[in-house]
Write an enzyme that holds these catalytic residues in place. Sequence first.
Site: not given
Ligand SMILES: CC(C)(COP(=O)(O)OP(=O)(O)OC[C@H]1O[C@@H](n2cnc3c(N)ncnc32)[C@H](O)[C@@H]1OP(=O)(O)O)[C@@H](O)C(=O)NCCC(=O)NCCS
Length: 357
Positions: A120, A260, A290
């Site tokens: 990215c 980004h 993204n």
């Molecule tokens: C991925 C992301 C959106 C998850 O958000 P978060 O607030 O951290 O959520 P968590 O990982 O704590 O997950 C919370 C819960 O939601 C669930 N969950 C994950 N994806 C889900 C979805 N699409 N729909 C519903 N629930 C979802 C998880 O399984 C978790 O459940 P659990 O508590 O029962 O295990 C966030 O961590 C993020 O954006 N991280 C950066 C990723 C990124 O930018 N990657 C690209 C790099 S360039």
Amino acid sequence: MTRRPDPVRGATITGTGMYVPERVLTNADLERMVDTTDEWIRDRTGIRERRIAAPEQASSDLALIASQRALESAGLCPDEVDYIVVATTTPDRILPSCACTLQHKLGATRAAAFDMFAACTGFVFGVAMARSLIGSRAADTVLVVGVETLSRIVDYTDRNTCVLFGDGAGAVVMRPCAQGEGVLAIDIHSDGELGGVLEIPAGISANPASAATVAAREHYLRMQGKKLFPFAVRTMEESTRRCMEQAGIGPEDMDVVIPHQANLRIIDAVRERLGLPPEKMPINIDRYGNTSSASIPITLDELTREGRLKPGDHVGFCAFGGGATWGAGVVRWTMARQGPIDGVPAAARLAATEVRA
Ligand SMILES: CC(C)(COP(=O)(O)OP(=O)(O)OC[C@H]1O[C@@H](n2cnc3c(N)ncnc32)[C@H](O)[C@@H]1OP(=O)(O)O)[C@@H](O)C(=O)NCCC(=O)NCCS
């Protein structure tokens, strides 16, 4: 007589272009594919919909349209391009490179072309490379493209990743300029120790593609989103601050900082740490998700065509991504306002972008 070394030239952006595929994948569509909800996706990421390439479209096809638009806005022909740098994680194939395929489709017969893998952060790395090529007089005209067809490496049975990513392409043309204009600062970094946080486990030399790797879905992207979140906020803030310091300006001098587009909550956290108002950190993640290396040049093109950027503005950008990689840049903007795509002839827009080096 002793010949003094030529002074390093400045490098600036003289043309921008973008393209996103027509097909829209909404949160409601994803609700029918995995166990998720529109509300969860909007609350946790800010994304409402993303674009998906048609089956017959490869990354080079998206890149081609964005590149043609960038060249048109720069008032240049394809055979005037010296280098093509394609930042991507989703080339058409590993061999030949996406950049070589693009060079052929574009008819940029004189250009040396290569792919750059910095996930990215790829566009920021590409601008750094173009600035060096132009500054050292190895090139006068560099086309920097960020393009992704992430829908081809996303596992649409994995709700942790499939809601986040979309397809698209953005491109800029870079040319020489006077020192003190154009790119004022660039800051890029890598830390391979963090490679596991975002990876495609199989497919190339470490774990070649086989029936077993395909059955285990190891040719798809895997992500540890929770680990990436704080890393993203910290590195994008630090890198942007380093660039402002190099450029001798503060957050109050920035007219816009393009982040980004990975997650609206990450963007807001970076913005608050930098003390910027919302209007100075533009968002389009709601419409495109993204798009990895394409997200910054897509946003840049949208801003130029909306008339949001004017010569003299301080324009920043920052990114983080797999690798891990991260970086930022600050540009003193030199381009005149863009017309709409397929509108005013590009030559009419060149007034403020004359080469003064
Ligand atoms: C991925 C992301 C959106 C998850 O958000 P978060 O607030 O951290 O959520 P968590 O990982 O704590 O997950 C919370 C819960 O939601 C669930 N969950 C994950 N994806 C889900 C979805 N699409 N729909 C519903 N629930 C979802 C998880 O399984 C978790 O459940 P659990 O508590 O029962 O295990 C966030 O961590 C993020 O954006 N991280 C950066 C990723 C990124 O930018 N990657 C690209 C790099 S360039």
